[in-house]
Scaffold this active site. Structure first.
Site, PDB file in Angstrom:
ATOM      1  N   ILE A   1       0.973  -1.323  -0.315  1.00 40.49           N
ATOM      2  CA  ILE A   1      -0.068   0.099  -0.463  1.00 40.49           C
ATOM      3  C   ILE A   1       1.156   1.120   0.376  1.00 40.49           C
ATOM      4  CG2 ILE A   1      -2.300  -1.238   1.145  1.00 40.49           C
ATOM      5  CD1 ILE A   1      -0.977   0.324   4.022  1.00 40.49           C
ATOM      6  N   GLY A   2       2.149   1.217   0.208  1.00 43.06           N
ATOM      7  CA  GLY A   2       3.019   2.179   0.329  1.00 43.06           C
ATOM      8  C   GLY A   2       4.364   2.081   0.127  1.00 43.06           C
TER       9      GLY A   2
ATOM     10  N   GLY B   1       9.080   3.658   0.290  1.00 44.55           N
ATOM     11  CA  GLY B   1       9.461   4.626   0.253  1.00 44.55           C
ATOM     12  C   GLY B   1      10.829   4.296   0.025  1.00 44.55           C
TER      13      GLY B   1
ATOM     14  N   MET C   1      13.651   3.623   1.670  1.00 48.49           N
ATOM     15  CA  MET C   1      13.940   3.083   2.593  1.00 48.49           C
ATOM     16  C   MET C   1      13.800   1.787   2.984  1.00 48.49           C
ATOM     17  SD  MET C   1      15.480   5.543   6.010  1.00 48.49           S
ATOM     18  CE  MET C   1      14.649   6.020   6.065  1.00 48.49           C
TER      19      MET C   1
ATOM     20  N   VAL D   1       5.394   0.076   2.785  1.00 51.55           N
ATOM     21  CA  VAL D   1       4.296  -0.725   3.613  1.00 51.55           C
ATOM     22  C   VAL D   1       3.802  -1.165   3.025  1.00 51.55           C
ATOM     23  CG1 VAL D   1       1.899   0.224   4.897  1.00 51.55           C
ATOM     24  CG2 VAL D   1       4.579   2.002   4.883  1.00 51.55           C
TER      25      VAL D   1
ATOM     26  N   LYS E   1       5.694  -2.096   8.506  1.00 48.55           N
ATOM     27  CA  LYS E   1       6.088  -1.645   7.581  1.00 48.55           C
ATOM     28  C   LYS E   1       7.777  -2.314   7.555  1.00 48.55           C
ATOM     29  CE  LYS E   1       6.774   2.827   9.208  1.00 48.55           C
ATOM     30  NZ  LYS E   1       7.333   4.293   9.779  1.00 48.55           N
TER      31      LYS E   1
ATOM     32  N   ASP F   1       7.993  15.197  14.022  1.00 54.43           N
ATOM     33  CA  ASP F   1       7.186  15.137  13.341  1.00 54.43           C
ATOM     34  C   ASP F   1       6.099  15.161  13.191  1.00 54.43           C
ATOM     35  OD1 ASP F   1       7.390  15.468   9.625  1.00 54.43           O
ATOM     36  OD2 ASP F   1       7.927  13.219  10.021  1.00 54.43           O
TER      37      ASP F   1
END
Length: 499
Positions: A63-64, A66, A68, A71, A86, A184
């Site tokens: 679903i995702g 990046g 590094m 997900v 993750k 964050d």
């Protein structure tokens, strides 16, 4: 003997309680040949449980992704549930990233709050990827929600969006009570669940203020490193520039505390109210520069829900002060001011003028004030009606008596008594006029002036009989004062008479 066997079976179940569901365990037992010995049965079952444990998770979909890691959705085969995972890439990953990733799981795993996403597990898969499993929140980010609010503001309200913000504040207050700062906070890291739940996500760069405490202590969070171990290099900027506090943008990592999160909450509130970011910046460098000086875009007079109330402007301003000590001292204090605003109570951050206080009291007690005003209106209306009716009643009596006196004066033969009755009737008409006197009904009052003029005409004629010139002049003067030009008909002989 039976009791001992039962205890032994209990130990076997307990030993695998974390790795296999009870339903799967008993299914395995039922499928076994009941003729084999208990020892062989136990060994065979253990092998099957171990095989299931090695296949605890199965991947459903990504679903995702990046730089590094990625997900994905995993299915927990033991508990038969879907979890969000993750996964960290196992190539070209520094020790710093590995430690921070593992600490994210440890920190978030100890933050047990309804508005903080629960962490289920931390581990390494067969491919050597470090992973964190957590609750799969079906919904959308606050960032996406605000886009929808801008497109269809009629589907939302100020109170509804502020309830989301309140949930965020309470989650952050809880984390602060555990000596954890997020560092964050931004709309992308806030999830709005399908059923209205608000979840603070992504504790990847969270910081524990102080280490080495006992994990059982209620007021602290522990990780595997101790104070003085791995530390972020001073001067390094961590976070999202558009939502950084000034001290965070300046790279003063060691000085960051809960005040930094409160500043970020203020920036998020700015965006939730206006629909625009408080820190724009054409690029990252400009955004960091603006953030370091607390240079926000001026708060507009109106936002997503019309005119921005003075109280919300004051709250945002207090959150985003350059000096830390000038901000709210806790997320709870911020939440209390938001709740006070929603309840139409006094907001501590706002300086009220007398007019503002009156308006606030009216908003707070709107129903009560409306009820009192309606009651007063009914009472006043009733009083005015009674007062008007009573005036008309008294006036009617005065006019009737004056008419009677004037008729008597015309029938009496004694001139002196005639003039007395005429003067009494004149006085009656004048009292009637004064009783009904009102600047809004002059035409109606002229009726009583005509009555009085008629009485003065009779007074003139009675005085003329005895040749009382002074009384005649007085009567003529009063008639000219009382009568309009259109009323002169029938009295020309009196009004034009010269002396």
């Amino acid at each position: 003997m039976t009791e001992n066997r039962n205890r032994q079976n209990m130990k076997t179940i307990d030993g695998f309680a974390e790795d296999i569901s009870l339903s799967s365990f008993f299914t395995l037992l039922d499928n076994e040949d009941k003729s084999i010995s208990a020892l062989e049965k136990q060994k065979h079952t253990t092998r099957k449980i171990t095989k299931m444990n090695n296949e605890k998770y199965s991947e459903l979909q990504e679903i995702g992704r990046g730089g590094m890691g990625r997900v994905v959705l995993w299915k927990d085969n033991n508990l038969q549930r879907v979890v969000a995972t993750k996964l960290l890439h196992n190539k070209n990953i520094s020790n710093e990233v590995l430690q921070r990733f593992f600490e994210e799981g440890q920190i978030a795993g100890q933050l047990e709050h309804p508005n903080i996403v629960p962490i289920h597990d931390v581990g390494v898969n067969k491919q050597g990827n470090l992973y964190i499993t957590m609750k799969y929140v079906k919904g959308e980010s606050l960032d996406d929600t605000l886009i929808k609010v801008k497109e269809n503001p009629q589907d939302w309200s100020m109170s509804k969006i502020l309830q989301i913000f309140l949930s965020m504040c309470y989650a952050i207050e809880y984390a602060h009570s555990k000596k954890v700062i997020h560092r964050d906070l931004k709309p992308e890291n806030i999830m709005i669940g399908k059923f209205g739940e608000t979840m603070v996500m992504d504790w990847g760069i969270a910081k524990v203020i102080g280490q080495g405490q006992d994990i059982i202590q209620e007021e602290s969070i522990s990780t595997l490193r101790s104070e003085g171990g791995f530390l972020t290099m001073t001067g390094k900027i961590i976070g999202t520039p558009q939502y950084m506090s000034p001290e965070q943008a300046k790279g003063k990592i060691t000085e960051l505390d809960h005040f930094s999160d409160i500043y970020s909450l203020g920036l998020i509130l700015y965006e939730m109210v206006t629909g625009e970011r408080a820190i724009g910046g054409k690029n990252i460098i400009m955004a960091v520069l603006q953030a370091s000086k607390a240079q926000l875009e001026p708060l507009p007079s109106s936002g997503l829900f019309g005119k921005i109330p003075k109280e919300l402007s004051a709250i945002i301003n207090k959150c985003t002060q350059l000096e830390k000590e000038s901000r709210y001292h806790s997320a709870r204090e911020l939440a209390e001011d938001i709740q006070n605003f929603l309840d139409n109570k006094e907001v501590k951050a706002c300086n009220y003028k007398l007019v503002d206080k009156i308006k606030r009291i009216c908003r707070k007690n709107r129903k009560e004030i409306l009820l009192v005003a309606s009651t007063v209106l009914v009472v006043v209306s009733c009083f005015i009606g009674w007062y008007s009716w009573n005036k008309r009643r008294i006036t009617a009596v005065l006019v009737e008596n004056a008419h009677h006196l004037l008729q008597e004066a015309q029938t009496k033969s004694n001139p002196k008594r005639q003039k007395e009755n005429v003067l009494k009737s004149i006085d009656g008409y004048r009292q009637a006029y004064e009783t009904m006197k009102c600047p809004l009904c002059k035409d109606h009052l002229h009726e009583y002036q005509v009555y009085e003029a008629q009485a003065w005409a009779e007074f003139f004629r009675q005085s003329e009989k005895v040749n009382d010139i002074s009384s005649m002049k007085l009567a003529q003067k009063q008639m000219k004062h009382l009568l309009r030009l259109e009323d002169h008909h029938g009295y020309e002989d009196i009004l034009k008479k010269e002396f």
